[in-house]
Design an enzyme around this catalytic site. Sequence first.
Site, PDB file in Angstrom:
ATOM      1  N   CYS A 143      -2.899  -0.589   7.346  1.00 55.56           N
ATOM      2  CA  CYS A 143      -1.989   0.547   7.165  1.00 55.56           C
ATOM      3  C   CYS A 143      -1.954   1.396   8.429  1.00 55.56           C
ATOM      4  O   CYS A 143      -0.957   2.073   8.695  1.00 55.56           O
ATOM      5  CB  CYS A 143      -2.425   1.401   5.975  1.00 55.56           C
ATOM      6  SG  CYS A 143      -2.000   0.585   4.441  1.00 55.56           S
ATOM      7  N   HIS A 150       0.818  -1.214   0.000  1.00 63.53           N
ATOM      8  CA  HIS A 150       0.000   0.000   0.000  1.00 63.53           C
ATOM      9  C   HIS A 150       0.855   1.270   0.000  1.00 63.53           C
ATOM     10  O   HIS A 150       2.021   1.248   0.422  1.00 63.53           O
ATOM     11  CB  HIS A 150      -0.952  -0.028   1.194  1.00 63.53           C
ATOM     12  CG  HIS A 150      -2.102  -0.979   0.969  1.00 63.53           C
ATOM     13  ND1 HIS A 150      -3.207  -1.023   1.758  1.00 63.53           N
ATOM     14  CD2 HIS A 150      -2.308  -1.905   0.001  1.00 63.53           C
ATOM     15  CE1 HIS A 150      -4.055  -1.939   1.305  1.00 63.53           C
ATOM     16  NE2 HIS A 150      -3.514  -2.489   0.238  1.00 63.53           N
ATOM     17  N   SER A 182     -21.986   5.136 -39.737  1.00 68.25           N
ATOM     18  CA  SER A 182     -21.001   5.446 -38.712  1.00 68.25           C
ATOM     19  C   SER A 182     -20.112   6.610 -39.151  1.00 68.25           C
ATOM     20  O   SER A 182     -19.546   6.596 -40.234  1.00 68.25           O
ATOM     21  CB  SER A 182     -20.146   4.200 -38.480  1.00 68.25           C
ATOM     22  OG  SER A 182     -19.075   4.521 -37.679  1.00 68.25           O
ATOM     23  N   GLY A 216     -25.796   3.761 -28.482  1.00 69.79           N
ATOM     24  CA  GLY A 216     -26.315   4.960 -29.108  1.00 69.79           C
ATOM     25  C   GLY A 216     -27.496   5.589 -28.381  1.00 69.79           C
ATOM     26  O   GLY A 216     -27.597   5.524 -27.145  1.00 69.79           O
ATOM     27  N   GLU A 239       0.876   3.932   1.776  1.00 65.07           N
ATOM     28  CA  GLU A 239       1.392   4.394   3.069  1.00 65.07           C
ATOM     29  C   GLU A 239       2.676   3.642   3.420  1.00 65.07           C
ATOM     30  O   GLU A 239       3.648   4.232   3.911  1.00 65.07           O
ATOM     31  CB  GLU A 239       0.370   4.155   4.202  1.00 65.07           C
ATOM     32  CG  GLU A 239      -0.931   4.923   4.073  1.00 65.07           C
ATOM     33  CD  GLU A 239      -2.007   4.135   3.325  1.00 65.07           C
ATOM     34  OE1 GLU A 239      -1.677   3.455   2.336  1.00 65.07           O
ATOM     35  OE2 GLU A 239      -3.174   4.218   3.722  1.00 65.07           O
ATOM     36  N   ARG A 251      -7.053   2.458 -26.539  1.00 65.64           N
ATOM     37  CA  ARG A 251      -5.848   2.719 -27.326  1.00 65.64           C
ATOM     38  C   ARG A 251      -5.077   3.914 -26.747  1.00 65.64           C
ATOM     39  O   ARG A 251      -4.378   4.618 -27.460  1.00 65.64           O
ATOM     40  CB  ARG A 251      -6.222   2.958 -28.794  1.00 65.64           C
ATOM     41  CG  ARG A 251      -6.906   1.749 -29.416  1.00 65.64           C
ATOM     42  CD  ARG A 251      -7.176   1.900 -30.893  1.00 65.64           C
ATOM     43  NE  ARG A 251      -8.230   2.828 -31.209  1.00 65.64           N
ATOM     44  CZ  ARG A 251      -9.544   2.587 -31.134  1.00 65.64           C
ATOM     45  NH1 ARG A 251      -9.968   1.401 -30.710  1.00 65.64           N
ATOM     46  NH2 ARG A 251     -10.429   3.503 -31.461  1.00 65.64           N
TER      47      ARG A 251
HETATM   48  N1  NAP Z   1     -21.844   9.990 -31.688  1.00 64.28           N
HETATM   49  C1  NAP Z   1     -21.774   9.061 -30.760  1.00 64.28           C
HETATM   50  O1  NAP Z   1     -21.185   9.282 -29.683  1.00 64.28           O
HETATM   51  C2  NAP Z   1     -22.412   7.736 -30.999  1.00 64.28           C
HETATM   52  C3  NAP Z   1     -22.103   6.668 -30.132  1.00 64.28           C
HETATM   53  C4  NAP Z   1     -22.718   5.454 -30.351  1.00 64.28           C
HETATM   54  C5  NAP Z   1     -23.633   5.319 -31.385  1.00 64.28           C
HETATM   55  N2  NAP Z   1     -23.876   6.338 -32.203  1.00 64.28           N
HETATM   56  C6  NAP Z   1     -24.854   6.194 -33.294  1.00 64.28           C
HETATM   57  O2  NAP Z   1     -26.107   5.872 -32.685  1.00 64.28           O
HETATM   58  C7  NAP Z   1     -26.874   5.135 -33.635  1.00 64.28           C
HETATM   59  C8  NAP Z   1     -27.464   3.932 -32.955  1.00 64.28           C
HETATM   60  O3  NAP Z   1     -28.354   4.323 -31.930  1.00 64.28           O
HETATM   61  P1  NAP Z   1     -29.659   3.489 -31.689  1.00 64.28           P
HETATM   62  O4  NAP Z   1     -30.513   4.185 -30.716  1.00 64.28           O
HETATM   63  O5  NAP Z   1     -30.260   3.149 -33.010  1.00 64.28           O
HETATM   64  O6  NAP Z   1     -29.138   2.125 -31.126  1.00 64.28           O
HETATM   65  P2  NAP Z   1     -28.432   1.640 -29.782  1.00 64.28           P
HETATM   66  O7  NAP Z   1     -28.802   2.533 -28.656  1.00 64.28           O
HETATM   67  O8  NAP Z   1     -27.011   1.384 -30.068  1.00 64.28           O
HETATM   68  O9  NAP Z   1     -29.103   0.215 -29.596  1.00 64.28           O
HETATM   69  C9  NAP Z   1     -30.476   0.166 -29.331  1.00 64.28           C
HETATM   70  C10 NAP Z   1     -30.900  -1.260 -29.284  1.00 64.28           C
HETATM   71  O10 NAP Z   1     -30.300  -1.896 -28.173  1.00 64.28           O
HETATM   72  C11 NAP Z   1     -31.157  -2.910 -27.711  1.00 64.28           C
HETATM   73  N3  NAP Z   1     -31.210  -2.867 -26.263  1.00 64.28           N
HETATM   74  C12 NAP Z   1     -30.799  -3.853 -25.439  1.00 64.28           C
HETATM   75  N4  NAP Z   1     -30.937  -3.480 -24.183  1.00 64.28           N
HETATM   76  C13 NAP Z   1     -31.470  -2.248 -24.176  1.00 64.28           C
HETATM   77  C14 NAP Z   1     -31.848  -1.367 -23.156  1.00 64.28           C
HETATM   78  N5  NAP Z   1     -31.646  -1.663 -21.877  1.00 64.28           N
HETATM   79  N6  NAP Z   1     -32.398  -0.184 -23.502  1.00 64.28           N
HETATM   80  C15 NAP Z   1     -32.567   0.157 -24.782  1.00 64.28           C
HETATM   81  N7  NAP Z   1     -32.211  -0.663 -25.810  1.00 64.28           N
HETATM   82  C16 NAP Z   1     -31.656  -1.854 -25.504  1.00 64.28           C
HETATM   83  C17 NAP Z   1     -32.526  -2.645 -28.292  1.00 64.28           C
HETATM   84  O11 NAP Z   1     -32.885  -3.678 -29.152  1.00 64.28           O
HETATM   85  P3  NAP Z   1     -33.208  -5.134 -28.584  1.00 64.28           P
HETATM   86  O12 NAP Z   1     -33.855  -4.967 -27.232  1.00 64.28           O
HETATM   87  O13 NAP Z   1     -34.096  -5.711 -29.573  1.00 64.28           O
HETATM   88  O14 NAP Z   1     -31.876  -5.792 -28.498  1.00 64.28           O
HETATM   89  C18 NAP Z   1     -32.384  -1.372 -29.071  1.00 64.28           C
HETATM   90  O15 NAP Z   1     -33.044  -1.385 -30.304  1.00 64.28           O
HETATM   91  C19 NAP Z   1     -25.930   4.791 -34.766  1.00 64.28           C
HETATM   92  O16 NAP Z   1     -26.173   5.677 -35.838  1.00 64.28           O
HETATM   93  C20 NAP Z   1     -24.572   5.053 -34.195  1.00 64.28           C
HETATM   94  O17 NAP Z   1     -23.617   5.422 -35.193  1.00 64.28           O
HETATM   95  C21 NAP Z   1     -23.287   7.556 -32.048  1.00 64.28           C
END
Ligand code: NAP
Length: 360
Positions: free
Chosen positions: A80, A46, A164, A288, A48, A203
């Site tokens: 400690c 630890h 994406s 997302g 300390e 990364r």
């Molecule tokens: N700019 C950024 O920081 C960023 C980051 C990530 C993504 N994105 C973009 O976001 C878009 C995707 O977003 P999205 O809303 O379509 O999809 P998402 O949030 O990635 O996935 C949603 C899917 O996850 C599943 N899911 C499983 N558990 C869940 C829960 N607890 N709550 C909600 N959904 C759950 C659901 O389908 P099931 O329940 O059927 O499995 C739902 O349709 C893409 O265009 C991606 O490029 C952008």
Amino acid sequence: MTRRALELAAFGIGQVSPSPLVGCVIVAENGETIGEGSYIYENVTHAEVIALNQAGEKAKGGTAYVSLEPHAHTGRTKPCTEALINARIRRVVCPIEDPNPLVSGKGFQVLRENGIEVVTGILKDEAARLNEKFCVWHQKNRPFVHLKLAMSLDGRISLTNSVSTQLSGKESAARVQSFRHEHDAILVGGNTAFVDNPSLTDRSGKPRRRKLARIVLDNRLRVSIDSTLAQTAKDAPTIIFSASDDETKIAELEKLGVEVVRLNARNLHHVLSELKTRQLQSVLVEGGTEIAGAFCDAKLVDKLTFIVAPIVIGGHDAPMAIGGEGADSLDGAMRLRDLEIIKHGDDFELTGYPQIRDEG
Ligand SMILES: NC(=O)c1ccc[n+]([C@@H]2O[C@H](COP(=O)([O-])OP(=O)(O)OC[C@H]3O[C@@H](n4cnc5c(N)ncnc54)[C@H](OP(=O)(O)O)[C@@H]3O)[C@@H](O)[C@H]2O)c1
């Protein structure tokens, strides 16, 4: 000196979980710094004790500045508090108690019982912030959740066709890697895994104790066998939470090294408790839209970061940052406290902490 103890503690980022970050400075009676230590889980010793060993005999009558309450119990090492008492330290300056309810306050009590002056509270907010993951782990009995999204000025996280796209610049990309380095796990939704085909790796190039665990919430099991996640699952822990009963695909994924947890991923409390059993102390949620909304609706966000790029996407269909149910009144909207704004190249990072409301 407390600030120096916090700096020393921060050397352990990525290398201590599920333990806390701890740093220690020993200052002799004449004001000379005679020992410094940082805790790294694999090194066992630890902070300390490292600092006291450096200080040797000169520690007698000196002051120990420690970033977190010294423990009074025997774990992987002896207490400690015992080391500080045996070294005849006169005063311990420490900002906060250990947040673990089983041991909280006991270290200070033992030190005081042994005639050591204990000074607390200096830089307490900074100290709690430094160990925020460890604090939530003990206080809420679940992993710390940091939601992070990159978005346009008009709040879109991708283009209309959901293709994406890297919205933020390279300076922000480095910041995102340092966020990944701080966490034990990274989590995305099934659609993001399907559309973006991400690698979800750390990364940062900084040392870490355990590989970043990659989590996908994917009830329909849309992650393809050919995806980067599935194809690299033997190199990095990859866990898919899914309600799917597609046994053939599950078997194929498992053969590639993916762990499929058969659980309805819509129940985020169950998901987090599964992560807890795997000793994953913190999770970076990277979207997302629907996943972000689900964590916000469930009030399971401990920290929120938006990285805002100076672009406007517009249109009716480009995904917004936060989906889910949302708030139906301003009172119900998530309000952030301690909001920090940092510029990275042309982007702005906004990071804050959702205010806890009195539900009563
Ligand atoms: N700019 C950024 O920081 C960023 C980051 C990530 C993504 N994105 C973009 O976001 C878009 C995707 O977003 P999205 O809303 O379509 O999809 P998402 O949030 O990635 O996935 C949603 C899917 O996850 C599943 N899911 C499983 N558990 C869940 C829960 N607890 N709550 C909600 N959904 C759950 C659901 O389908 P099931 O329940 O059927 O499995 C739902 O349709 C893409 O265009 C991606 O490029 C952008």
